[in-house]
Enzyme design. Sequence first.
Site, PDB file in Angstrom:
ATOM      1  N   ASP A  52       0.846  -1.192   0.000  1.00 45.87           N
ATOM      2  CA  ASP A  52       0.000   0.000   0.000  1.00 45.87           C
ATOM      3  C   ASP A  52       0.884   1.245   0.000  1.00 45.87           C
ATOM      4  O   ASP A  52       2.048   1.199   0.430  1.00 45.87           O
ATOM      5  CB  ASP A  52      -0.906  -0.032   1.237  1.00 45.87           C
ATOM      6  CG  ASP A  52      -1.777   1.194   1.356  1.00 45.87           C
ATOM      7  OD1 ASP A  52      -2.446   1.548   0.366  1.00 45.87           O
ATOM      8  OD2 ASP A  52      -1.786   1.815   2.438  1.00 45.87           O
ATOM      9  N   ILE A  53       0.346   2.355  -0.459  1.00 46.59           N
ATOM     10  CA  ILE A  53       1.137   3.587  -0.556  1.00 46.59           C
ATOM     11  C   ILE A  53       0.863   4.533   0.616  1.00 46.59           C
ATOM     12  O   ILE A  53       1.727   4.775   1.442  1.00 46.59           O
ATOM     13  CB  ILE A  53       0.878   4.303  -1.903  1.00 46.59           C
ATOM     14  CG1 ILE A  53       1.364   3.440  -3.069  1.00 46.59           C
ATOM     15  CG2 ILE A  53       1.579   5.666  -1.929  1.00 46.59           C
ATOM     16  CD1 ILE A  53       1.116   4.043  -4.434  1.00 46.59           C
ATOM     17  N   ASP A  54      -0.341   5.069   0.675  1.00 46.22           N
ATOM     18  CA  ASP A  54      -0.652   6.096   1.664  1.00 46.22           C
ATOM     19  C   ASP A  54      -0.728   5.510   3.074  1.00 46.22           C
ATOM     20  O   ASP A  54      -1.410   4.508   3.308  1.00 46.22           O
ATOM     21  CB  ASP A  54      -1.965   6.790   1.291  1.00 46.22           C
ATOM     22  CG  ASP A  54      -1.850   7.541  -0.018  1.00 46.22           C
ATOM     23  OD1 ASP A  54      -1.171   8.570  -0.048  1.00 46.22           O
ATOM     24  OD2 ASP A  54      -2.414   7.078  -1.028  1.00 46.22           O
ATOM     25  N   LYS A 110      -8.035  -5.559  -3.566  1.00 49.23           N
ATOM     26  CA  LYS A 110      -6.584  -5.745  -3.589  1.00 49.23           C
ATOM     27  C   LYS A 110      -6.205  -7.213  -3.437  1.00 49.23           C
ATOM     28  O   LYS A 110      -5.171  -7.650  -3.950  1.00 49.23           O
ATOM     29  CB  LYS A 110      -5.933  -4.910  -2.494  1.00 49.23           C
ATOM     30  CG  LYS A 110      -6.002  -3.405  -2.729  1.00 49.23           C
ATOM     31  CD  LYS A 110      -5.229  -2.649  -1.651  1.00 49.23           C
ATOM     32  CE  LYS A 110      -5.221  -1.157  -1.901  1.00 49.23           C
ATOM     33  NZ  LYS A 110      -4.382  -0.427  -0.914  1.00 49.23           N
ATOM     34  N   ASP A 149      -2.433  -0.786   5.819  1.00 44.68           N
ATOM     35  CA  ASP A 149      -2.905  -0.183   7.072  1.00 44.68           C
ATOM     36  C   ASP A 149      -4.409   0.021   7.129  1.00 44.68           C
ATOM     37  O   ASP A 149      -4.960   0.251   8.200  1.00 44.68           O
ATOM     38  CB  ASP A 149      -2.237   1.185   7.261  1.00 44.68           C
ATOM     39  CG  ASP A 149      -2.824   2.231   6.318  1.00 44.68           C
ATOM     40  OD1 ASP A 149      -3.553   3.128   6.789  1.00 44.68           O
ATOM     41  OD2 ASP A 149      -2.583   2.139   5.108  1.00 44.68           O
ATOM     42  N   ASN A 204      -9.354  -1.149   3.059  1.00 41.52           N
ATOM     43  CA  ASN A 204      -9.263  -1.704   1.709  1.00 41.52           C
ATOM     44  C   ASN A 204      -8.036  -2.587   1.509  1.00 41.52           C
ATOM     45  O   ASN A 204      -7.882  -3.232   0.470  1.00 41.52           O
ATOM     46  CB  ASN A 204      -9.301  -0.598   0.650  1.00 41.52           C
ATOM     47  CG  ASN A 204      -8.129   0.365   0.752  1.00 41.52           C
ATOM     48  OD1 ASN A 204      -7.542   0.545   1.811  1.00 41.52           O
ATOM     49  ND2 ASN A 204      -7.795   0.989  -0.360  1.00 41.52           N
TER      50      ASN A 204
END
Length: 272
Positions: free
Chosen positions: A10-12, A199, A222, A225
């Site tokens: 995940d990115i954010d 995902k 985190d 999703n």
Amino acid sequence: MSKIKLVTLDIDDTLLDDNQIISEANMKAIHQAIDLGVKVVLCSGRTHTGMKEYLDKLGINGNDQYIITNGGSIIESVAGDIIYKKTLSNKTYREIDAFIQKNELHYNVVDVLGNTFTSNNDFIDPYTIIQAFENGKGLFIRTPDQLPENFEITKAIINENKIKLDSIEDSVNQRFGQNYYIVRTGDGFLEIMPKNIDKGSALASLADFLKIDISETMAIGDGENDIPMLKKAGISIAMGNSKMKIKNMVDFVTSNNNESGVAEAFSKYVLN
């Protein structure tokens, strides 16, 4: 050689700290993993364009590296070759738009090219403006009737404050939950996506495409999703800044996103 061959990340609030920066420790760990032949796959609700800055910083590029965009709706190479996509039709866009207008909500939709659309014209919420800016594709004020019959979207995002979203989330699930995947991606964001697209399903599809056994995969995230990919992966990692619900379901809880938790997870499971 690492036992882990594929990492979805995940990115954010996972890869990025609160200032939207990739730490030096995270950068180094990811570079080391790639040098070992591990596929490090950014997996986000963002579009391809919204990921590009971070892909460039990480040096992830080419036709043999991959990303999962739009929350799992599209799997593609970093060079832009689409391996898999599942979209919502203009008919669905009409249904969502009608619900939005009836309930006086604010929202946007994203097409397969990363363009952002909304039919709201009295007030454009800040998230829609920010998303359009991040995507670098422009913001278009259009009703479904103003778009072609074959127009497709990857998802719709209802954008309201937490209190209002809390009050309408059940009605959104009642109206769309049977035929679509509904997920709260933040206090103010409720997404409507194609059924059976998330995902986790994207991770499984990409692993199958790459002929990697699911036991040789790792997922780090985190948020709500991220739960499907955490459940699907061979090893699941929750960030220290995750909610307790997510921490309780994973193999390992790493440090938070401001403490290079990604690097810690890589060190423990990928670089050992």
